[in-house]
Design a protein around this motif. Structure first.
Motif, PDB file in Angstrom:
ATOM      1  N   LEU A 199      -5.045   0.298  -3.835  1.00  0.00           N
ATOM      2  CA  LEU A 199      -4.849   1.344  -2.982  1.00  0.00           C
ATOM      3  C   LEU A 199      -4.398   0.902  -1.705  1.00  0.00           C
ATOM      4  O   LEU A 199      -3.525   1.345  -1.198  1.00  0.00           O
ATOM      5  CB  LEU A 199      -5.898   2.360  -3.028  1.00  0.00           C
ATOM      6  CG  LEU A 199      -5.778   3.680  -2.434  1.00  0.00           C
ATOM      7  CD1 LEU A 199      -4.405   4.490  -3.136  1.00  0.00           C
ATOM      8  CD2 LEU A 199      -7.087   4.512  -2.506  1.00  0.00           C
ATOM      9  N   ASP A 200      -5.264   0.065  -1.190  1.00  0.00           N
ATOM     10  CA  ASP A 200      -5.185  -0.714   0.095  1.00  0.00           C
ATOM     11  C   ASP A 200      -3.747  -1.199   0.344  1.00  0.00           C
ATOM     12  O   ASP A 200      -2.942  -1.034   1.398  1.00  0.00           O
ATOM     13  CB  ASP A 200      -6.212  -1.762   0.583  1.00  0.00           C
ATOM     14  CG  ASP A 200      -7.650  -1.007   0.831  1.00  0.00           C
ATOM     15  OD1 ASP A 200      -7.646   0.319   1.030  1.00  0.00           O
ATOM     16  OD2 ASP A 200      -8.455  -1.749   0.755  1.00  0.00           O
ATOM     17  N   ASN A 257      -8.535  -4.717  -8.405  1.00  0.00           N
ATOM     18  CA  ASN A 257      -9.214  -3.422  -8.807  1.00  0.00           C
ATOM     19  C   ASN A 257      -8.759  -2.424  -7.949  1.00  0.00           C
ATOM     20  O   ASN A 257      -7.808  -2.534  -7.335  1.00  0.00           O
ATOM     21  CB  ASN A 257     -10.753  -3.715  -8.424  1.00  0.00           C
ATOM     22  CG  ASN A 257     -11.040  -4.129  -6.883  1.00  0.00           C
ATOM     23  OD1 ASN A 257     -10.253  -3.804  -6.052  1.00  0.00           O
ATOM     24  ND2 ASN A 257     -12.006  -4.338  -6.499  1.00  0.00           N
ATOM     25  N   ARG A 258      -9.375  -1.222  -8.007  1.00  0.00           N
ATOM     26  CA  ARG A 258      -8.498  -0.001  -7.564  1.00  0.00           C
ATOM     27  C   ARG A 258      -8.504  -0.019  -6.169  1.00  0.00           C
ATOM     28  O   ARG A 258      -7.520   0.452  -5.568  1.00  0.00           O
ATOM     29  CB  ARG A 258      -9.487   1.342  -8.094  1.00  0.00           C
ATOM     30  CG  ARG A 258      -8.936   2.657  -7.699  1.00  0.00           C
ATOM     31  CD  ARG A 258      -9.774   3.686  -8.236  1.00  0.00           C
ATOM     32  NE  ARG A 258     -11.158   3.916  -7.702  1.00  0.00           N
ATOM     33  CZ  ARG A 258     -11.489   4.915  -7.207  1.00  0.00           C
ATOM     34  NH1 ARG A 258     -10.707   6.060  -6.776  1.00  0.00           N
ATOM     35  NH2 ARG A 258     -12.847   4.847  -6.847  1.00  0.00           N
ATOM     36  N   THR A 259      -9.415  -0.556  -5.272  1.00  0.00           N
ATOM     37  CA  THR A 259      -9.421  -0.319  -3.903  1.00  0.00           C
ATOM     38  C   THR A 259      -8.380  -1.374  -3.373  1.00  0.00           C
ATOM     39  O   THR A 259      -7.865  -0.986  -2.437  1.00  0.00           O
ATOM     40  CB  THR A 259     -10.877  -0.775  -3.294  1.00  0.00           C
ATOM     41  OG1 THR A 259     -11.402  -1.847  -3.914  1.00  0.00           O
ATOM     42  CG2 THR A 259     -11.824   0.307  -3.681  1.00  0.00           C
ATOM     43  N   GLU A 260      -8.366  -2.597  -4.046  1.00  0.00           N
ATOM     44  CA  GLU A 260      -7.322  -3.421  -3.343  1.00  0.00           C
ATOM     45  C   GLU A 260      -5.885  -2.911  -3.630  1.00  0.00           C
ATOM     46  O   GLU A 260      -5.191  -3.031  -2.806  1.00  0.00           O
ATOM     47  CB  GLU A 260      -7.402  -4.737  -4.265  1.00  0.00           C
ATOM     48  CG  GLU A 260      -8.767  -5.568  -3.777  1.00  0.00           C
ATOM     49  CD  GLU A 260      -8.924  -6.705  -4.923  1.00  0.00           C
ATOM     50  OE1 GLU A 260      -8.207  -6.834  -5.917  1.00  0.00           O
ATOM     51  OE2 GLU A 260      -9.592  -7.510  -4.795  1.00  0.00           O
ATOM     52  N   LYS A 291      -5.800   9.285   0.547  1.00  0.00           N
ATOM     53  CA  LYS A 291      -5.149   8.133   1.800  1.00  0.00           C
ATOM     54  C   LYS A 291      -3.546   7.858   1.507  1.00  0.00           C
ATOM     55  O   LYS A 291      -3.277   7.537   2.700  1.00  0.00           O
ATOM     56  CB  LYS A 291      -6.159   6.922   1.583  1.00  0.00           C
ATOM     57  CG  LYS A 291      -7.504   7.185   1.798  1.00  0.00           C
ATOM     58  CD  LYS A 291      -8.241   6.017   1.705  1.00  0.00           C
ATOM     59  CE  LYS A 291      -9.704   6.013   1.646  1.00  0.00           C
ATOM     60  NZ  LYS A 291     -10.407   4.688   1.386  1.00  0.00           N
ATOM     61  N   GLU A 311      -7.825   3.208 -13.493  1.00  0.00           N
ATOM     62  CA  GLU A 311      -8.571   3.533 -12.486  1.00  0.00           C
ATOM     63  C   GLU A 311      -7.497   4.204 -11.449  1.00  0.00           C
ATOM     64  O   GLU A 311      -7.899   5.373 -10.883  1.00  0.00           O
ATOM     65  CB  GLU A 311      -9.349   2.687 -11.790  1.00  0.00           C
ATOM     66  CG  GLU A 311     -10.758   2.325 -12.615  1.00  0.00           C
ATOM     67  CD  GLU A 311     -11.615   1.298 -12.223  1.00  0.00           C
ATOM     68  OE1 GLU A 311     -11.423   0.915 -10.901  1.00  0.00           O
ATOM     69  OE2 GLU A 311     -12.159   0.812 -12.784  1.00  0.00           O
ATOM     70  N   ASN A 360      -6.628   8.395  -8.557  1.00  0.00           N
ATOM     71  CA  ASN A 360      -5.778   8.458  -7.457  1.00  0.00           C
ATOM     72  C   ASN A 360      -4.407   9.243  -7.531  1.00  0.00           C
ATOM     73  O   ASN A 360      -3.543   9.474  -6.613  1.00  0.00           O
ATOM     74  CB  ASN A 360      -5.595   7.232  -6.879  1.00  0.00           C
ATOM     75  CG  ASN A 360      -6.850   6.563  -6.105  1.00  0.00           C
ATOM     76  OD1 ASN A 360      -7.261   5.727  -6.803  1.00  0.00           O
ATOM     77  ND2 ASN A 360      -7.312   6.999  -5.116  1.00  0.00           N
TER      78      ASN A 360
END
Length: 167
Positions: free
Chosen positions: A100-101, A95-98, A21, A47, A52
């Protein structure tokens, strides 16, 4: 297949790499991430590096991606721009999603810009293309090609009825 060995071999497939993304802005030259391999507050950064970073490298071939291990008490991401500026982002206890966003919001291209680039990449103005929606309606408009039989009659030796049905 040797590329499917090791930890999480899915990371080496083209489909996984293209699903990334984070497409960085044009003026970013270096993307670096600092993290430790042993602390709990660095788990999101570990992570990101594991899952990523290959996608980031694949989507941004002109950007140098660097990881620094075990050199800092807190994890962070630093991006260097081509004009010499640096931007530092703290990723401690995320965490990984936070992470990356947040990186997409700060360093990534917008969805509109990505859609426009995809549209421009699809459109191919090739001079060899002809037909509806192209520069040339028919191949006969290209120099050196046989003209259309509707406008200029073909020579007799090129017509099938004179060649095969000689009466």
């Amino acid at each position: 297949m040797p590329f499917m060995k090791g930890r999480a071999p899915i990371r080496r497939t083209i489909k996984y790499l293209e699903a990334g993304k984070l497409v960085l802005k044009e003026n970013i030259r270096i993307f670096s991430i600092n993290y430790n391999t042993f602390a709990d507050n660095h788990s999101g950064a570990r992570e990101i590096v594991f899952w990523n970073i290959p996608q980031i490298q694949y989507k941004n071939p002109a950007v140098q991606v660097i990881t620094f291990k075990n050199m800092t008490p807190t994890p962070f991401v630093r991006c260097y721009y081509d004009d010499g500026k640096q931007v530092l982002v703290d990723i401690d206890n995320r965490n990984r999603t936070e992470i990356l966003d947040h990186l997409i919001k700060v360093f990534g291209k917008s969805k509109e810009q990505l859609a426009m680039e995809a549209f421009l990449a699809e459109k191919k103005d090739n001079p060899a293309n002809f037909g509806y929606g192209c520069d040339r309606h028919c191949i006969c408009e290209i120099l050196g090609q046989v003209p259309c039989p509707g406008t200029v009659p073909l020579p007799l030796h090129m017509r099938g009825k004179n060649k095969y049905q000689q009466q």
